[in-house]
Structure formats: structure tokens, C-alpha cells
Design a protein around this motif. Structure first.
Motif, PDB file in Angstrom:
ATOM      1  N   GLU A  29       8.807   1.134 -15.648  1.00 43.30           N
ATOM      2  CA  GLU A  29       7.994   0.068 -16.220  1.00 43.30           C
ATOM      3  C   GLU A  29       7.978  -1.180 -15.331  1.00 43.30           C
ATOM      4  O   GLU A  29       7.086  -2.020 -15.455  1.00 43.30           O
ATOM      5  N   ASN A  30       8.955  -1.286 -14.443  1.00 44.83           N
ATOM      6  CA  ASN A  30       9.018  -2.479 -13.582  1.00 44.83           C
ATOM      7  C   ASN A  30       8.276  -2.277 -12.252  1.00 44.83           C
ATOM      8  O   ASN A  30       8.344  -3.132 -11.387  1.00 44.83           O
ATOM      9  N   ILE A  31       7.586  -1.130 -12.100  1.00 39.98           N
ATOM     10  CA  ILE A  31       6.795  -0.934 -10.874  1.00 39.98           C
ATOM     11  C   ILE A  31       5.341  -0.697 -11.285  1.00 39.98           C
ATOM     12  O   ILE A  31       5.037   0.282 -11.966  1.00 39.98           O
ATOM     13  N   TRP A  32       4.484  -1.623 -10.886  1.00 39.45           N
ATOM     14  CA  TRP A  32       3.060  -1.508 -11.205  1.00 39.45           C
ATOM     15  C   TRP A  32       2.348  -0.972  -9.958  1.00 39.45           C
ATOM     16  O   TRP A  32       2.455  -1.544  -8.872  1.00 39.45           O
ATOM     17  N   TRP A  33       1.651   0.134 -10.127  1.00 41.34           N
ATOM     18  CA  TRP A  33       0.966   0.789  -9.007  1.00 41.34           C
ATOM     19  C   TRP A  33      -0.526   0.486  -9.106  1.00 41.34           C
ATOM     20  O   TRP A  33      -1.140   0.740 -10.150  1.00 41.34           O
ATOM     21  N   GLY A  34      -1.114  -0.034  -8.019  1.00 40.58           N
ATOM     22  CA  GLY A  34      -2.510  -0.448  -8.111  1.00 40.58           C
ATOM     23  C   GLY A  34      -3.352  -0.021  -6.923  1.00 40.58           C
ATOM     24  O   GLY A  34      -2.829   0.311  -5.850  1.00 40.58           O
ATOM     25  N   VAL A  35      -4.667  -0.021  -7.137  1.00 42.52           N
ATOM     26  CA  VAL A  35      -5.603   0.246  -6.040  1.00 42.52           C
ATOM     27  C   VAL A  35      -6.599  -0.905  -5.917  1.00 42.52           C
ATOM     28  O   VAL A  35      -6.900  -1.582  -6.900  1.00 42.52           O
ATOM     29  N   SER A  36      -7.101  -1.108  -4.696  1.00 41.06           N
ATOM     30  CA  SER A  36      -8.120  -2.124  -4.444  1.00 41.06           C
ATOM     31  C   SER A  36      -9.494  -1.519  -4.682  1.00 41.06           C
ATOM     32  O   SER A  36      -9.756  -0.386  -4.280  1.00 41.06           O
ATOM     33  N   VAL A  37     -10.335  -2.314  -5.297  1.00 36.99           N
ATOM     34  CA  VAL A  37     -11.706  -1.858  -5.588  1.00 36.99           C
ATOM     35  C   VAL A  37     -12.649  -2.968  -5.149  1.00 36.99           C
ATOM     36  O   VAL A  37     -12.623  -4.053  -5.716  1.00 36.99           O
ATOM     37  N   GLU A  38     -13.471  -2.698  -4.123  1.00 39.55           N
ATOM     38  CA  GLU A  38     -14.377  -3.745  -3.675  1.00 39.55           C
ATOM     39  C   GLU A  38     -15.844  -3.424  -3.939  1.00 39.55           C
ATOM     40  O   GLU A  38     -16.677  -4.313  -3.997  1.00 39.55           O
ATOM     41  N   ASP A  39     -16.138  -2.119  -4.078  1.00 37.68           N
ATOM     42  CA  ASP A  39     -17.530  -1.721  -4.288  1.00 37.68           C
ATOM     43  C   ASP A  39     -17.566  -0.365  -4.997  1.00 37.68           C
ATOM     44  O   ASP A  39     -16.520   0.173  -5.380  1.00 37.68           O
ATOM     45  N   ARG A  40     -18.757   0.174  -5.158  1.00 37.00           N
ATOM     46  CA  ARG A  40     -18.870   1.476  -5.854  1.00 37.00           C
ATOM     47  C   ARG A  40     -18.430   2.625  -4.955  1.00 37.00           C
ATOM     48  O   ARG A  40     -17.703   3.512  -5.370  1.00 37.00           O
ATOM     49  N   LYS A  41     -18.913   2.591  -3.702  1.00 39.93           N
ATOM     50  CA  LYS A  41     -18.720   3.742  -2.818  1.00 39.93           C
ATOM     51  C   LYS A  41     -17.239   4.027  -2.528  1.00 39.93           C
ATOM     52  O   LYS A  41     -16.786   5.165  -2.621  1.00 39.93           O
ATOM     53  N   TYR A  42     -16.509   3.002  -2.160  1.00 39.21           N
ATOM     54  CA  TYR A  42     -15.096   3.200  -1.798  1.00 39.21           C
ATOM     55  C   TYR A  42     -14.153   2.926  -2.967  1.00 39.21           C
ATOM     56  O   TYR A  42     -13.114   3.564  -3.100  1.00 39.21           O
TER      57      TYR A  42
END
Ligand code: SF4
Length: 273
Positions: A130-143
Motif C-alpha cells: 500500500e505504500n508503493i504507488w505505481w503510475g504511468v505517464s499519459v500525454e496523448d491518445r496514441k502513446y
């Protein structure tokens, strides 16, 4: 690398890796690259090698030295899941996050497939913390949108999206299994503009799905002047954080030493005590 950070959604940054390579349009004006390249060739400076990928094992156990629980942005100057980072080294970073569990870690990547694959395998031990938040970057639709799918396929307890720099209207987003959304515009010289409607659409979807929404900034060339208010208020929502107490100093040293010992002799990690 710094016990304090000016990034709006974190307290501290920790950089056991330096440098990265560009993978998608969101990387175009990478602040980390701009910063690091300024010091290329400066003898003795941490960024003497510019933005070239470099493991920094002497920074590995740094979270054990902080005397208060922090929200820590992991690898603000790099990407833990880039190709050049050995599995063993990603493992060592994850061991520290699991060991120094009184901090909350924010791990953000654009390499969402490797994130999914490692958290489904070698790094499974760190996925459901619970103390590690895993995230992704989202800048547009394609990627960006495919990265959300990969994140949803990851067996993580806490998943988040950093929708920054938001470069276009990304339309409907599947927010199932997502615990937090950050939105921000690009800042600095040459910043690509972000429209209010794109942000409002994401805010509406977060509200409908009861996902905490954090509005970081409008960005632009004059980031400070443009501020971070949306419709007359700020949005500083976060997922739930586990309350924790930092153990005494000698326990922290023992924890750190145990992790160092478990990797001793590993030529890729090359830990120093
Ligand atoms: S992935 Fe992140 S750190 Fe790496 S080049 Fe792109 S923006 Fe910079």
C-alpha cells in the motif's frame, strides 16, 4: 536525491538512477534532460555525464536516512523501467521501498509493458504494497492510453496516472482500478498549450468514478503566473496514505545493511555500504 521537492504532488525525490532516453511526445521538453545536460562535463557534479543512463548504488539506501515519513517521487530524473536498467537493480530499488515502508513511494514510468511484466514476476513482492504507488505517464491518445491498459494489467495495489504534459483531448478514459489522477500542462520555453476543456473532461470522469483528482498546473512559459487554479479553486486530492512511524536510527541502519548484504557480490548492483 533531495529530501525536499518543489514538485507539487510530492515531498521528496529519490534518484538511485540518473539519465534516460526519449520514448514519446511527452518527452520532447523533458525537464530532467534539460537540467542534467547543463552539467555535462562538469567534473565531480552528479550530472557530469549529462543525461546518460547511470546507476547510482550509493543512493540506494537513502530513504533509510530520512527521519520523517515522506511522500517520495522515485527517479524524478530517470525511468526505473527503461531498457538499460537491469532487473536486479530494479529489484534492489523495490527492496528498499518495501523495507523502508514508513515512506510512501510514487514510481512513474512511460515503460508500462516492462512495469507490468516485472510486477507480474520478479517484482511481485512489491506490487501489492500500500505504500508503493505505481503510475504511468499519459500525454496523448496514441502513446498514453495503451499505457493505462498495461497498468490495469499490473497486479499493483495502488495505480495512478500522471496526465502531464496533457497534449490533446484524450477523450473517455477507463478509470477502473485507478486510485489517483494528476493532470498538468507543459511548462518552460516552447511549452505546448493545454486547453481547459481537456482538463475539465478528465476532472468530470474522475468525479464520476470517485477517483482523487490533483490539478498540478496550467504550465506555459510563465508557469507561476498561470498558477494551478481550475474554476476558482485548487484540486489537491490524494489516495489514502498509510500512517507510519520512522523506526529509531539504529534499526534503520540495520534494515539498510541487511538489504546491502543481500546484494553483496552482485556485479550489476555493485552496492557500497
Ligand atoms: S521517460 Fe521521462 S525522464 Fe525519460 S526522457 Fe521521457 S520525460 Fe524524460
Amino acid at each position: 536525491m533531495s529530501e525536499h521537492s518543489t514538485i507539487e504532488w510530492t515531498d521528496a525525490t529519490w534518484n538511485p538512477i540518473r539519465g534516460c532516453t526519449k520514448v514519446s511526445p511527452g518527452c520532447k521538453h523533458c525537464y530532467a534532460e534539460t537540467f542534467a545536460e547543463r552539467f555535462r562535463g562538469v567534473k565531480g557534479h552528479p550530472y557530469e555525464q549529462g543525461f546518460d543512463l547511470r546507476l547510482v548504488p550509493e543512493k540506494l539506501t537513502e530513504p533509510f536516512s530520512w527521519r520523517s515519513p515522506k511522500l517520495v517521487f522515485v527517479n524524478s530524473m530517470s525511468d526505473l523501467f527503461q531498457e538499460g536498467v537491469p532487473d536486479d537493480y530494479a529489484n534492489a530499488v523495490s527492496q528498499v521501498m518495501v523495507g523502508a515502508s514508513w515512506h510512501t513511494y510514487q514510481v512513474l514510468t512511460k515503460r508500462s509493458e516492462r512495469l507490468r511484466d516485472l510486477l507480474s514476476g520478479k517484482l511481485e513482492f512489491a506490487a501489492d504494497k500500500e505504500n508503493i504507488w505505481w503510475g504511468v505517464s499519459v500525454e496523448d491518445r496514441k502513446y498514453g492510453l495503451p499505457r493505462i491498459k498495461h497498468l490495469q494489467q499490473t497486479p499493483a495495489r495502488v495505480r495512478f496516472l500522471s496526465i502531464e504534459p496533457l497534449l490533446e483531448d484524450i477523450g473517455p478514459i477507463d478509470l477502473s482500478g485507478i486510485s489517483w489522477v494528476i493532470v498538468g500542462g507543459e511548462s518552460g520555453f516552447g511549452a505546448r498549450p493545454m486547453e481547459r476543456e481537456w482538463v475539465v473532461s478528465i476532472r468530470r470522469q474522475c468525479k464520476a468514478s470517485r477517483v482523487p483528482f490533483f490539478f498540478k498546473q496550467w504550465g506555459g512559459v510563465r508557469k507561476t503566473r498561470n498558477g494551478r487554479q481550475l474554476d476558482g479553486r485548487t484540486y489537491d486530492e490524494y489516495p489514502r496514505r498509510v500512517a507510519a512511524v520512522v523506526p529509531d536510527r539504529s534499526s534503520c541502519i540495520s534494515f539498510a545493511q541487511a538489504i546491502l548484504n543481500s546484494f553483496r557480490g552482485n556485479s550489476l548492483v555493485q552496492l557500497t555500504s
